[in-house]
Design a protein around this motif. Structure first.
Motif, short mmCIF file in Angstrom:
data_model
loop_
_atom_site.label_atom_id
_atom_site.label_comp_id
_atom_site.label_asym_id
_atom_site.label_seq_id
_atom_site.Cartn_x
_atom_site.Cartn_y
_atom_site.Cartn_z
N LYS A 201 0.82 -1.22 0.00
CA LYS A 201 0.00 0.00 0.00
C LYS A 201 0.85 1.26 0.00
CE LYS A 201 -3.75 -2.38 2.43
NZ LYS A 201 -4.56 -2.46 3.66
N GLN A 202 1.79 1.34 0.92
CA GLN A 202 2.56 2.57 1.03
C GLN A 202 3.61 2.69 -0.06
OE1 GLN A 202 4.19 3.22 4.93
NE2 GLN A 202 5.55 4.87 4.27
N TYR A 203 4.26 1.59 -0.40
CA TYR A 203 5.33 1.64 -1.40
C TYR A 203 4.93 1.02 -2.74
CZ TYR A 203 8.34 3.22 2.36
OH TYR A 203 8.89 3.95 3.39
N LYS A 204 3.71 0.58 -2.89
CA LYS A 204 3.15 0.15 -4.18
C LYS A 204 4.04 -0.85 -4.90
CE LYS A 204 0.85 4.63 -4.73
NZ LYS A 204 0.67 5.82 -5.58
N PHE A 205 4.35 -1.92 -4.20
CA PHE A 205 5.25 -2.92 -4.76
C PHE A 205 4.68 -3.55 -6.04
CE2 PHE A 205 6.52 -7.43 -5.01
CZ PHE A 205 7.89 -7.27 -5.16
N LYS A 206 3.41 -3.88 -6.03
CA LYS A 206 2.80 -4.51 -7.21
C LYS A 206 2.84 -3.58 -8.42
CE LYS A 206 -0.36 -7.37 -4.46
NZ LYS A 206 -1.78 -7.69 -4.15
N GLU A 207 2.56 -2.30 -8.20
CA GLU A 207 2.58 -1.35 -9.31
C GLU A 207 3.98 -1.22 -9.91
OE1 GLU A 207 1.12 -1.04 -6.54
OE2 GLU A 207 -0.97 -0.47 -6.86
N HIS A 208 4.99 -1.27 -9.06
CA HIS A 208 6.36 -1.16 -9.57
C HIS A 208 6.76 -2.42 -10.34
CE1 HIS A 208 7.50 2.67 -7.81
NE2 HIS A 208 6.92 2.31 -6.68
N CYS A 209 6.32 -3.57 -9.86
CA CYS A 209 6.61 -4.81 -10.60
C CYS A 209 5.95 -4.76 -11.98
CB CYS A 209 6.10 -6.01 -9.82
SG CYS A 209 7.05 -6.41 -8.35
N LEU A 210 4.73 -4.26 -12.04
CA LEU A 210 4.03 -4.15 -13.32
C LEU A 210 4.73 -3.14 -14.22
CD1 LEU A 210 1.63 -4.99 -15.04
CD2 LEU A 210 0.28 -3.19 -13.93
N ASN B 64 0.41 5.53 -24.49
CA ASN B 64 -0.43 5.42 -23.29
C ASN B 64 0.39 5.42 -22.00
OD1 ASN B 64 -2.89 5.32 -24.62
ND2 ASN B 64 -2.70 3.11 -25.00
N ALA B 65 1.69 5.38 -22.11
CA ALA B 65 2.53 5.43 -20.92
C ALA B 65 2.40 6.76 -20.20
CB ALA B 65 3.99 5.20 -21.31
N GLN B 66 1.94 7.79 -20.89
CA GLN B 66 1.80 9.11 -20.27
C GLN B 66 0.78 9.11 -19.13
OE1 GLN B 66 -0.18 12.03 -22.80
NE2 GLN B 66 -0.85 10.36 -24.14
N TYR B 67 -0.09 8.09 -19.07
CA TYR B 67 -1.12 8.05 -18.03
C TYR B 67 -0.66 7.30 -16.77
CZ TYR B 67 -3.90 9.44 -22.05
OH TYR B 67 -4.40 10.10 -23.16
N ASP B 68 0.55 6.82 -16.79
CA ASP B 68 1.06 6.11 -15.62
C ASP B 68 1.38 7.09 -14.49
OD1 ASP B 68 0.80 3.56 -16.43
OD2 ASP B 68 2.87 3.28 -17.07
N ASP B 69 1.60 6.53 -13.31
CA ASP B 69 1.96 7.33 -12.13
C ASP B 69 3.26 8.09 -12.41
OD1 ASP B 69 2.57 8.36 -9.66
OD2 ASP B 69 2.25 6.50 -8.56
N ILE C 106 6.41 6.53 -11.12
CA ILE C 106 6.92 5.40 -11.90
C ILE C 106 7.67 5.90 -13.12
CG2 ILE C 106 6.20 3.47 -13.34
CD1 ILE C 106 4.00 2.89 -11.33
N LEU C 107 7.10 6.88 -13.84
CA LEU C 107 7.76 7.40 -15.04
C LEU C 107 9.07 8.09 -14.70
CD1 LEU C 107 4.64 8.80 -16.92
CD2 LEU C 107 5.81 6.63 -17.29
N ASP C 108 9.13 8.68 -13.51
CA ASP C 108 10.35 9.37 -13.10
C ASP C 108 11.49 8.40 -12.84
OD1 ASP C 108 11.77 11.80 -12.21
OD2 ASP C 108 11.75 10.78 -10.26
N ARG C 109 11.17 7.15 -12.55
CA ARG C 109 12.20 6.14 -12.27
C ARG C 109 12.76 5.51 -13.55
NH1 ARG C 109 11.53 3.77 -6.81
NH2 ARG C 109 9.92 4.94 -5.71
N LEU C 110 12.11 5.73 -14.71
CA LEU C 110 12.53 5.13 -15.98
C LEU C 110 13.58 6.02 -16.63
CD1 LEU C 110 11.90 2.69 -17.81
CD2 LEU C 110 10.26 4.15 -19.02
N ARG C 111 14.75 5.44 -16.91
CA ARG C 111 15.85 6.22 -17.43
C ARG C 111 16.58 5.46 -18.54
NH1 ARG C 111 18.22 7.76 -11.45
NH2 ARG C 111 16.39 8.94 -10.74
N TYR D 83 15.50 0.97 -14.43
CA TYR D 83 14.44 1.39 -13.51
C TYR D 83 15.06 1.63 -12.14
CZ TYR D 83 9.66 1.64 -11.67
OH TYR D 83 8.49 2.08 -11.11
N ASP D 84 14.85 2.80 -11.59
CA ASP D 84 15.45 3.19 -10.32
C ASP D 84 14.57 2.68 -9.18
OD1 ASP D 84 16.92 4.29 -8.31
OD2 ASP D 84 16.16 6.34 -8.60
N ALA D 85 14.97 1.57 -8.56
CA ALA D 85 14.24 0.99 -7.41
C ALA D 85 14.87 1.51 -6.13
CB ALA D 85 14.29 -0.53 -7.46
N ARG D 86 14.17 2.39 -5.44
CA ARG D 86 14.71 3.00 -4.23
C ARG D 86 14.31 2.19 -3.00
NH1 ARG D 86 11.92 8.31 -6.63
NH2 ARG D 86 13.26 8.55 -8.46
#
Length: 855
Positions: free
Chosen positions: A499-508, A557-562, A565-570, A590-593
Motif C-alpha cells: 500500500k505505502q510503497y506500491k510494490f505490485k505497481e512497480h513490478c508491473l 499510453n505510458a503518459q497516463y502512468d503514475d 513510476i515514469l520518473d524512475r525510468l531512465r 528502472y530506479d528501485a529505491r
C-alpha cells in the motif's frame, strides 16, 4: 550400709521366688526346699533379669506404654481387662512419696514385654525352668483375683512364664563390648571424630589435620604414616571425592568471575556461575549443620546414647548422598562448558537434563532456568523490539553492518553453533525473520506500526513485553509468542510494501517498460531512436536519447502512468568499444529505491538488463523486417516500370525479388513465432504465476522467493540460462543474419530505385528528358552511379546487379537454413519443458522436420 541394703534386696527376691514357685499350679503341694536345684536356678534367673542393663528402644513415656497395652487388650476383645488395667495404671501413677516406684515407665515396659513374649514364644520349654505369674490382689475390692491362666501339659507352650533374656549369666556381652573398644583404639591412631572433622574440611577445599590434598593422587587422602584400618582409609577417600568435586566447581567459578567481562564468558556464562554459586551456598549451609553435629561425641556400642545428633563416617556418607549427586553433575557441566559460551553452553547443559532420575531432572531444570535467563531475554527483545542485545556474541542471531538495500538478505543470519538444542531450526528461522521484519520496517520503511503488532502478539500469547516474561521450560509459550508476533508483524510489513510503497505497481511497471510489455510505447520508441542508434555508440548523446524517451512516453499510453513510476525510468548506455553501434549499447533502467531495492537488488536489475537486451534485439529484428517490408511492397506495385527492359534482365529481376520475398517470409515466420512465444508463453504466464504467489505470500521471504522464481522462469524460458548458452548463441547468430539480410535488401532496392528512375527518364519526352537530366545531373558525378550511362550500359549494369544480389541472397538463404536447422535441432534436448512449445510453434506443419529428413 550398702551391704545391709543389698542383703535386704536379696532376701526380698528370695521371698518373691518362693511365693512364685509355691503358687505354680504344676508343682506339688509339698513346701519348696531353698536348697533344691529348681529353686537355685529360678533365683539365679530372677537376679539376672533384675540386674540386666539393656536399654529399651522406646521413649521413656509411662502414659504411652499404658495406652499401648490398653489398645492391645481392646483389639483382643478384652474390654473389661482393659478397664481394670486403666484403673490400676491410674492408681500406680498417683502413688508418690516414700516407698513408691520412681521408674514407673520401666516397670510397665517390662510387664508389656513379658506379656508379648508369652504369646510369641510358646516354645516347648520346661515350665519348671521359668517363673510363674504373680497373682494381683485388689485390696480395694476386698477379694482376691488371680490373673493367671493354666494350660494343660498337652498344650504347646504356656502362659505363666516371663521372657528368657539371655543364657549368659555372667554378662559377657559387656565384656565383649569393652574388648571391642580397646581393639578399635589399638588399630586407630586417629579417632573417628577427628576424621569426620577433617573430611568436612576437605569437602570445603581446606586441608585438615590428617586429610590433605595430594597433587600426585589428585585427591584428598590420609597419609600412609597415619595408622588407620584400610577400610577406613578407603572410606575417607570416597567421602573426600566431594571435596575434589567442590574444588573443580569452585575453581571454575573463580576463574570465570576473574575473567568477566571477557567475551568468552558472556552473560550466559555469568548466569551459569551464579547458579553454581547458589548451589554452593546451599552446600555451605549443609556443611555448617554437619560441623555442628560433628562436635558431639560418637557413643560406643555398649553406651547409652545421650543424643542422636552425633556424626560418624557412616552417617556422613548418608548425608553426602544427595550433595554428591549434585556436585558430580556440576563438575561434569563445568568440564563440558569450559570452552563454550552463549547458546552453545545452554544447549550442552540442556542435554544433561534429559535424565530419568527425578532429583537430577529437578536440579537441572532449576539450573537451566537460571542459565537460560539471558538467552530468553535476548529472544524476547529480538522478537518484540527488534533489538539485538548481544554484547558478547552469545545469541544465535548475528547482525552485521550493511547498507539498507542489503539489510534483509545480509544484515542478519543464524549462527548454528550458538543455537541451543531446545530451540528447533524452524523456530529459530521464525525468530530470525520476526526480528528482521521489525528492523526492516524501522530502518528501510521508516514505519513504527510494528510496536502495536508486537504488543498484541504478547497479549495473545499470555505473556508481557517486560523483561523476564519467558524462561526455560516454557517452550509452548515461546512458540506461541513467536508465531503470533511473526504473523502480525509480517502482515503489517506486506501491507506497508503493497500500500505505502506500491510494490505490485512497480513490478508491473518493470514488466511494461523493461520487459517491453507496453507495445505502443516500445514501437514508437524504436521508430524515433532508430536513426540515432544506427550511429556509432561513441557519437550518441545520452541526453538526446533521454529526450527521445520522454517523447515516446508522451506519445503513447505510458503518459497516463503514475509520475513516480515514469520518473524512475531512465536511459542507460552500457560500456562500449570501437565499432559498436547505438543498438548494441542502448538500454533502459528502472530506479528501485529503498525499500524496493531489497527486492530489486543490483544483481536482480542486472538480470532484468540481460532480459531487456535480449528482448530489445528481438524487437530490433522485428522492426528491421517491418522496415524491409515497407521497402519491398511499393516495388511490387511499380514493377510494370521495367516492361521495356530485356526479357533476360526482367527474369533476373523477378527471380531476385522472389528470392528476397521468400527469404523475408521465412525470417518473418521465425521472428513472429519466437516473439509470440516470449511475450505470451514466457512473460505473461510467468507474470500470472507471480501475481498469484504475491497474493498468498505470508512474509517478505515468501515475496522474495516468488519474485526470484518469476525472474528465474523468464531467464530459463528465454534461452538466457546457464544451460541454454549454446542455443542462445545460435539464436543471436540468426538475429545478426536477419539484420544482414535487411542491409542486403536495402542495397537491392536502392539499386532498383536507380534502375527504375533511369528507365522512367528514358521514356519521357525530350523536354521532360532535359528537365530530368538536370535533376539527375548531380548524381552522375557520384562514384558507382550508372544513371548517366547509356541504355546498353544500363542493361549490363542491371544484369550484373541482379546476378550479384541473387548470389548474396542465396548465400544468406543457405546460411539461414543451416543456422535455423541447428537451432531447431537443439530445442528437443533442452531441459526446460516449455521450450517444446517453441519447437511446436516454429515447426507446426513439420516443414523443417521433413526438409532435414530429406537431406
Amino acid at each position: 550400709m550398702e551391704e545391709e541394703d543389698q542383703q535386704k534386696v536379696s532376701d526380698l527376691i528370695k521371698e518373691l521366688v518362693l511365693r512364685l514357685l509355691s503358687q505354680n499350679p504344676t508343682s506339688d503341694s509339698r513346701p519348696i526346699d531353698p536348697s533344691s536345684p529348681d529353686f537355685r536356678n529360678s533365683l539365679r534367673y530372677a537376679f539376672r533379669i533384675l540386674s540386666s542393663r539393656m536399654t529399651p528402644s522406646v521413649a521413656p513415656d509411662a502414659a504411652a506404654i499404658a495406652e499401648s497395652i490398653k489398645r492391645r487388650l481392646a483389639t483382643q476383645g478384652k474390654s473389661s481387662e482393659a478397664l481394670t488395667l486403666a484403673d490400676l495404671c491410674t492408681k500406680f501413677a498417683s502413688k508418690t512419696g516414700t516407698g513408691s516406684v520412681n521408674n514407673k515407665w520401666a516397670v510397665l515396659y517390662l510387664l508389656k514385654i513379658i506379656a508379648e513374649d508369652r504369646k510369641a514364644a510358646r516354645t516347648q520349654l520346661d515350665s519348671s525352668a521359668l517363673l510363674p505369674n504373680l497373682a494381683f490382689n485388689n485390696a480395694d475390692s476386698g477379694h482376691d483375683s488371680r490373673v493367671s491362666r493354666s494350660l494343660g501339659s498337652k498344650e504347646k507352650g504356656w502362659r505363666n512364664g516371663v521372657l528368657l533374656v539371655s543364657k549368659d549369666p555372667e554378662n559377657r556381652r559387656e565384656i565383649a563390648f569393652r574388648e571391642f573398644v580397646n581393639l578399635v583404639k589399638e588399630e586407630n591412631e586417629v579417632c573417628e571424630e577427628v576424621l569426620v572433622r577433617d573430611v568436612l574440611y576437605a569437602c570445603q577445599g581446606i586441608d585438615g589435620k590428617y586429610v590433605k590434598f595430594d597433587k600426585n593422587a589428585d585427591g584428598y587422602v590420609l597419609p600412609d604414616l597415619v595408622k588407620v584400618p584400610r577400610a577406613t582409609r578407603i572410606f575417607v577417600r570416597k567421602l573426600c571425592e566431594l571435596g575434589w568435586l567442590f574444588r573443580k566447581v569452585k575453581g571454575y567459578i573463580s576463574e570465570c568471575m576473574d575473567r568477566f567481562p571477557a567475551e568468552d564468558v558472556g552473560t550466559v556464562g555469568q548466569a551459569f556461575c551464579a547458579a553454581l554459586q547458589d548451589e554452593l551456598s546451599e552446600y555451605y549451609k549443609l556443611l555448617a549443620v554437619l560441623e555442628a553435629q560433628s562436635m558431639n561425641p560418637i557413643p560406643l556400642v555398649s553406651e547409652k546414647v545421650s543424643s542422636e545428633n552425633y556424626l560418624s563416617l557412616r552417617r556422613l556418607s548418608v548425608w553426602f548422598a544427595e550433595p554428591m549427586v549434585k556436585m558430580r553433575l556440576m563438575a561434569v557441566l563445568v568440564d563440558k562448558c569450559k570452552v563454550l559460551r552463549g547458546g552453545a553452553m545452554a544447549g550442552t547443559i540442556h542435554l544433561h537434563a534429559q535424565h530419568g532420575d527425578p532429583l537430577v531432572h529437578e536440579f537441572m531444570r532449576c539450573l537451566l532456568r537460571r542459565v537460560c535467563s539471558p538467552l530468553f531475554e535476548m529472544v524476547r527483545s529480538w522478537v518484540l523490539e527488534g533489538e539485538l542485545e548481544d554484547i558478547f556474541a552469545e545469541f544465535f542471531v548475528v547482525g552485521q553492518p550493511v547498507k539498507a538495500e542489503s539489510l534483509w538478505r545480509d544484515g542478519y543470519r543464524l549462527h548454528a553453533g550458538m543455537l541451543p538444542s531446545f530451540i528447533s531450526q524452524s523456530l529459530a528461522q521464525r525468530i530470525l525473520r520476526t526480528g528482521k521484519s521489525i528492523n526492516f520496517l524501522r530502518v528501510c520503511c521508516e514505519d513504527h506500526g510494528w510496536a502495536d503488532a508486537a504488543t498484541e502478539a504478547a497479549t495473545a500469547a499470555g505473556t508481557t513485553t517486560r523483561r523476564g516474561s519467558l524462561g526455560y521450560g516454557e517452550t509452548d509459550a515461546l512458540e506461541s509468542l513467536v508465531d503470533g508476533a511473526a504473523k502480525r508483524i509480517d502482515k503489517h510489513l506486506l501491507d506497508v510494501m503493497y500500500k505505502q510503497y506500491k510494490f505490485k505497481e512497480h513490478c508491473l511497471a518493470i514488466k511494461r517498460y523493461l520487459l517491453l510489455g507496453q507495445g505502443d510505447f516500445v514501437q514508437y520508441l524504436m521508430d524515433i531512436v532508430g536513426p540515432e542508434l544506427s550511429e556509432p555508440a561513441n557519437t550518441i548523446s545520452t541526453f538526446k536519447l533521454a529526450g527521445l524517451l520522454e517523447t515516446a512516453i508522451r506519445s503513447s499510453n505510458a503518459q497516463y502512468d503514475d509520475p513516480d513510476i515514469l520518473d524512475r525510468l531512465r536511459v542507460k548506455m552500457m560500456p562500449h568499444g570501437t565499432g559498436d553501434r547505438g543498438w548494441d549499447v542502448f538500454s533502459l533502467e528502472y530506479d528501485a529505491r529503498v525499500p524496493l531495492d531489497t527486492v530489486f537488488t543490483e544483481s536482480v536489475m542486472a538480470r532484468y538488463l540481460k532480459i531487456f537486451n535480449f528482448l530489445w534485439k528481438l524487437r530490433r529484428v522485428e522492426h528491421a523486417l517491418i522496415g524491409a517490408w515497407k521497402t519491398m511492397k511499393p516495388n511490387c506495385i511499380t514493377s510494370h516500370s521495367f516492361s521495356k527492359l530485356q526479357r533476360a534482365v526482367k527474369l533476373q529481376l523477378l527471380s531476385t525479388l522472389r528470392r528476397c520475398q521468400v527469404l523475408w517470409d521465412d525470417m518473418n515466420h521465425f521472428v513472429t513465432n519466437l516473439q509470440y512465444y516470449i511475450m505470451f508463453e514466457v512473460l505473461e504466464v510467468s507474470w500470472s504465476n507471480f501475481s498469484s504467489e504475491m497474493e498468498v505470500a505470508k512474509d517478505l521471504d515468501d515475496l522474495l522467493a516468488a519474485h526470484e522464481k518469476y525472474l528465474h522462469s523468464i531467464v530459463e524460458k528465454s534461452l538466457l540460462g546457464e544451460r541454454s548458452q549454446t542455443l542462445c548463441k545460435s539464436l543471436f547468430a540468426l538475429f545478426d543474419l536477419i539484420l544482414r539480410f535487411r542491409s542486403h535488401a536495402d542495397r537491392l532496392y536502392e539499386g532498383i530505385y536507380e534502375l527504375q528512375a533511369r528507365t522512367m527518364e528514358s521514356s519521357l519526352p525530350s523536354r521532360d528528358k532535359r528537365k530530368s537530366q538536370r535533376q539527375l545531373s548531380d548524381k552522375v558525378s557520384e562514384p558507382g552511379s550508372w544513371i548517366g550511362d547509356g541504355k546498353k550500359a544500363l542493361i549490363q549494369r542491371a544484369s550484373e546487379l541482379f546476378r550479384n544480389m541473387g548470389q548474396d541472397l542465396d548465400a544468406i538463404a543457405n546460411e539461414y537454413s543451416s543456422l535455423l536447422e541447428g537451432f531447431l535441432s537443439q530445442l528437443p534436448v533442452q531441459q526446460h519443458v516449455d521450450l517444446k512449445f517453441l519447437l511446436f510453434r516454429l515447426d507446426f506443419t513439420e516443414f523443417y522436420s521433413r526438409s532435414s529428413a530429406s537431406l
